[in-house]
Design a protein around this motif. Structure first.
Motif, short mmCIF file in Angstrom:
data_model
loop_
_atom_site.label_atom_id
_atom_site.label_comp_id
_atom_site.label_asym_id
_atom_site.label_seq_id
_atom_site.Cartn_x
_atom_site.Cartn_y
_atom_site.Cartn_z
N TYR A 157 0.84 -1.20 0.00
CA TYR A 157 0.00 0.00 0.00
C TYR A 157 0.88 1.26 0.00
CZ TYR A 157 -4.49 -2.33 0.82
OH TYR A 157 -5.63 -3.08 0.69
N SER A 194 0.81 4.09 -2.92
CA SER A 194 0.45 5.47 -2.56
C SER A 194 1.60 6.43 -2.80
CB SER A 194 0.02 5.54 -1.09
OG SER A 194 -1.07 4.68 -0.83
N LEU A 201 -8.42 7.95 0.60
CA LEU A 201 -8.22 6.55 0.98
C LEU A 201 -8.75 6.27 2.38
CD1 LEU A 201 -4.62 5.80 -0.39
CD2 LEU A 201 -6.82 5.03 -1.32
N VAL A 257 -10.06 0.01 -4.78
CA VAL A 257 -9.24 0.45 -5.91
C VAL A 257 -9.27 -0.60 -7.02
CG1 VAL A 257 -6.90 1.03 -6.64
CG2 VAL A 257 -7.75 1.84 -4.43
#
Length: 228
Positions: A77, A81, A97, A213
């Motif tokens: 993650y 990101s 998020l 996502v």
């Protein structure tokens, strides 16, 4: 003795400035790391329950498996990101998020659903009346505590400034390290992880915000394919 309004305003402003907490200065990568760790801890209860079902917490291997999954997915993650997080996008990106995770985790937990492409299509296709039925008061404390409050706090710290070249070098180093750490963590428990994915492949749809996502991207690509 009465104070002149201007003098009173200056004194009040000075008092407020003394009471105001100093804003910490963080590296952008630190802010991203804190956020993804927070999401893994607070927004993935259903995933953790499903992934660790049947395991004894008295066994060290259970703790090792949980720690390896946490580190691996937090690292992945982070890498995802960090690739999208610039000085202009980092706060909006992380806020979205966090809010998406708060909403998604509440619905996944309370309605025992898997947030895959089909489920997300159904959510996006709801009309105003159906949407009102889904917005219940019970979700408000959850969303406020785990969504709105963290999203507000994301905007509190100041970000450390770097030159463009140094920022790119530092970001590349962080992303590379995160990918390596994530892969090593999964390799350490690969047998158990592969068994989990093979026998309970639907568990991946509980991992938030990755499920949101992935479902959005899958539906977008499917829509483009149907248009061509």
């Amino acid at each position: 003795m009465t104070l002149h309004p201007a003098a009173a305003a200056l004194r009040l402003r000075a008092l407020i400035s003394k009471l105001r907490l100093p804003r910490p200065t963080l590296q952008a990568e630190t802010l991203v790391l804190v956020c993804v760790s927070f999401l893994m801890l607070t927004g993935n209860g259903p995933f953790w329950r499903a992934a660790l079902a049947g395991r004894s917490w008295e066994a060290a291997t259970s703790w090792g498996f949980a720690a390896a999954l946490f580190v691996a997915f937090a690292a992945f993650y982070f890498a995802f990101s960090a690739l999208l997080a610039t000085r202009l996008t980092i706060r909006p990106l992380l806020s979205v998020l966090v809010l998406c995770t708060a909403f998604a985790s509440w619905y996944v937990s309370h309605y025992a659903i898997y947030l895959d492409r089909a489920m997300l299509r159904n959510v996006l296709a709801t009309d105003v009346h159906e949407a009102r039925e889904l917005l219940v008061w019970g979700m408000v404390p959850h969303v406020l505590l785990l969504g709105v409050l963290p999203a507000v706090l994301i905007w509190w710290p100041q970000l450390k400034r770097r030159s463009l070249g140094r920022a790119l070098a530092v970001r590349l180093g962080w992303v590379t390290a995160a990918l390596v750490v994530g892969m090593v963590s999964l390799l350490l428990v690969f047998a158990d992880f592969a068994s989990l994915m093979r026998n309970h492949h639907e568990v991946r749809h509980l991992l938030t915000p990755g499920n949101v996502v992935a479902a959005l991207a899958g539906n977008a690509l499917a829509g483009q394919g149907s248009d061509t």
